[in-house]
Design an enzyme around this catalytic site. Structure first.
Site: not given
Length: 746
Positions: A163-164, A429, A449, A272-275
């Site tokens: 990913l990185n 996730h 949460d 969070y993952y949409q960001r």
């Protein structure tokens, strides 16, 4: 010759790949005419995001618009400091957060900014810096094997996870795009052959499964490869980015848009993952728009990429923090670099002036025509306030896989919001938290949460990876504010099984001033048991009441636990809370092994109430109970030898149901505490009694206050819209029309 392996959904769209991106029946896919599309003839550099022809007006805008100037000065400062410190390309050895990991991250940020500054100033020192660093990478990269710290993930070469490496490529190819014309033919050949083509080869061969994966890791990979193809003029790279390595549409950018976004712009893995994933989506789409405008990529799936930006903004609390569902790191806000690209590009495409409100708060813009337009519009006073509103957001590629409902009352920083989660699983996730509830008030997380068990980029904590406790605690159902049956997690913790089913929205009404309602059902998360949860947020006087009703239908006796995690301090209860003087753990597995029992009580009469305080407010939970109900105060931390879990307290009501039954709780938001004046108002609950009258799917909820006023809510839980609903209340029958009726007796 590539075999036609297109799945049925692609065949229905009649996508054909002859030559470069030849799309017969493009009207179905992109809404434009049928034509062949090519990247040939686009030889002006830079060409990806910052375009050569836009540079003069951006330079002029820097002198006119403060936000654009500040963004340029920030980029120039990064580039100047990088040149001053010199170039270092270390041999990769560290996991996330380690020196070599962070240095390679800084390198791509420095190259990216130096490339932009070179275009906007013409000063060759910035191009020289990028050139020299790229040449050093071109020397190093072909010698590297897989990263030495690889562990149970698709590894990279420069970084411990691929990913990185994808992120590195997305930024670095933009830097190369900016200095392309500065380089000699020989320098370009070295950099392209020994670096960029080697990185792309790595993604298409050794990381092939990730590249073709419908997941945010795959999005970053296809964006990097596709943008590289555009710069290098390699049509095959762009086709593979759009349609997968085999060109069969089983993966690639278009299918990712199809599969990962709902029609409302909700991203399957959560906000969070949409960001995080939004940046490669909008950046690659913008690069395609600039180089292959015939695709009309921002019109794809009815313009879902633009809509996804606004949807993501709605998925924030009043302090700008993203609602932390699924594997979320809780401190992320809309003041994030990834979202700068999203807001700027979305505004440029739509001219939605409410987006400018967020862009202004972000304090920086893109150094591109999009950033120029945003900075100009803000300076000219076109900003309109972004309003967080009550909303239902559908999940699933067709909008039929559950969703999120956000009940909201109040304005600005004083707003109360209730997040009701009835989404699909969210892939790897996602958490096992069907019909979960979270409450926020005045910017504070009241009923929280947990998010993810991870210390991102902290070397001492497993190199920043997800911790084992993410599986043993954070994902488990007991870690959330929803019903647990027989101490088991939803689907017994099986992601594969959970991915097959989603909850269903039964009813929603967010249009009334003093009541907002939503109801959803899950028929699959527990075998033989169906769970329905109905929420009604009611504003009455200076207080808000959230009526929370579970309707469980089953075929046998079950034990249930209903946890409520809270931030703050317990200040009051209407029963004796018996503190324990010994260490006692709630259970053995499914997350229970991490909960320590601080206190317990039992043998209630008909009503149990607990009040806690945090910030400037007071909050009470009132639950209908009986003599068989057990109550626990729990805290997180058992079986946690490495202190990986954060401090968290909660209440748990435990009871039994013989087949079917209903569970009624009422959250009450009340009072105010002013620490500077030490003034306290309304710190006590106003509820005197709660009653539930039940006639199968027709129910009446009565909340009687201490001043004699009464809230009555009558609900048809079948939500059939019947005109003849009726329920027996004491010795009389109440009738109403429609799905529900609210009455207030003064």
């Amino acid at each position: 010759m590539v075999k036609n392996k297109m799945p049925h959904w692609a065949r229905r769209k009649k996508i054909y790949l002859s030559g470069f991106l030849t799309l017969a029946t493009v009207v179905v896919l992109f809404g434009s005419c049928s034509k062949s599309i090519s990247i040939e003839g686009h030889e002006s550099y830079p060409k990806l995001i910052l375009k050569k022809q836009d540079v003069p007006q951006i330079v002029e805008g820097i002198s006119k618009y403060p936000l654009l100037k500040a963004s340029f000065e920030k980029a120039k400062s990064i580039a100047d400091n990088a040149i001053l410190n010199g170039i270092e390309i270390p041999i990769p050895k560290d996991p996330g957060g380690g020196y070599t990991h962070e240095k390679h991250k800084r390198n791509y940020i420095e190259m990216y900014n130096a490339g932009l500054v070179y275009q906007l100033t013409g000063e060759e020192k910035y191009a020289v810096f990028v050139r020299d660093m790229l040449l050093k990478y071109a020397e190093l990269y072909p010698t590297l094997g897989l990263h030495p710290m690889k562990k149970n993930q698709a590894p990279g070469k420069l970084f411990w996870q691929g990913l990185n490496e994808s992120v590195w490529l997305v930024y670095t190819i933009q830097a190369y795009d900016c200095i392309h014309d500065f380089l000699t033919d020989t320098e370009r050949k070295i950099i392209e052959e020994n670096l960029f083509k080697e990185v792309v080869k790595f993604f298409l061969t050794e990381n092939k499964s990730t590249f073709n994966r419908i997941h945010n890791h795959g999005t970053w990979a296809v964006a990097g490869v596709g943008m590289t193809g555009l710069v290098l003029g390699d049509t095959l790279m762009v086709k593979q980015a759009l349609y997968s390595t085999e060109l069969d549409s089983t993966g690639g950018f278009l299918r990712q848009i199809d599969e990962l976004f709902s029609p409302d712009g909700y991203y399957a893995e959560g906000p969070y993952y949409q960001r995080y994933a939004l940046l490669p989506f909008v950046i690659f789409a913008k690069a395609l728009e600039n180089n292959i405008p015939e695709l009309k990529i921002f019109d794809y799936k009815s313009g879902v990429l633009n809509r996804a930006v606004v949807t993501l903004l709605q998925l924030t609390n009043t302090d700008g923090r993203f609602y932390p569902i699924n594997d979320a790191i809780k401190d992320k806000t809309w003041i994030t670099p990834e979202l700068v690209f999203g807001t700027n590009i979305a505004y440029f495409n739509t001219h939605d002036s409410t987006i400018l409100d967020v862009a202004q708060k972000q304090g920086e813009v893109m150094l591109s025509i999009e950033g120029l337009e945003v900075a100009k519009a803000i300076e000219q006073g076109h900003v309109k306030t972004f309003v967080r509103k009550p909303i239902v957001i559908r999940d699933g590629k067709n909008g039929d896989a559950g969703g999120l409902a956000i009940l909201r009352m109040g304005k600005n920083e004083k707003q109360t919001s209730v997040l009701f989660k009835f989404t699909s699983q969210g892939m790897g996730h996602g958490h096992f938290d069907r019909l979960n509830l979270n409450i926020f008030d005045r910017g504070v997380e009241i009923v929280p949460d947990y998010g993810a068990a991870r210390f991102i980029n902290v070397v001492a904590k497993e190199g920043g990876r997800y911790l084992n406790e993410n599986k043993t605690w954070a994902k488990q159902t007991i870690a959330h504010n929803t019903l647990v049956i027989n101490q088991k997690s939803n689907f017994n913790g099986s992601v594969k099984l959970a991915d097959k089913f989603s909850p269903k929205l039964l009813f929603t009404d967010l249009s009334n001033a003093n009541i907002q309602m939503v109801s959803a059902i899950d028929e699959n998360c527990y075998k033989n048991d169906t769970i329905q949860r109905t929420l009604a947020l009611i504003e009455f006087g200076d207080r808000k009441f959230l009526i929370d009703l579970f309707n469980i239908k089953g075929i046998g006796r079950v034990q249930y636990d209903l946890p409520t995690y809270f931030n703050g301090q317990i200040i009051d209860s209407n029963f004796e809370i018996q503190r324990l003087n010994q260490y006692k753990i709630l259970g053995n597995n499914n997350g229970y092994q991490h909960l320590v029992i601080d206190a317990e009580s039992r043998a209630f009469d008909s009503l149990a109430r607990v009040t806690w305080a945090i910030g400037t407010g007071f909050y009470s939970l009132t639950t209908i109970t009986n003599t068989h109900t057990n109550f626990y105060v729990v805290r997180l931390g058992a079986n946690d030898p490495n202190y990986n879990l954060r401090n968290q307290q909660g209440f748990i009501f435990r009871g039994e149901l013989a087949g079917s039954g209903k569970i009624l709780s009422v959250y009450e938001l009340h009072g105010n505490y002013n620490p500077s004046t030490e003034a306290v108002l309304g710190s006590e609950s106003a509820i005197d009694s709660c009653k539930l009258f039940d006639d199968n799917d027709r129910v009446a909820v009565y909340v009687t206050l201490k001043n004699g006023k009464k809230i009555g809510l009558f609900i048809d839980l079948s939500f059939s819209g019947s005109n003849s609903n009726r329920v027996k209340v004491d010795n009389s029958v109440v009738t109403w029309q429609g799905n529900y009726k609210l009455t207030i007796k003064e």
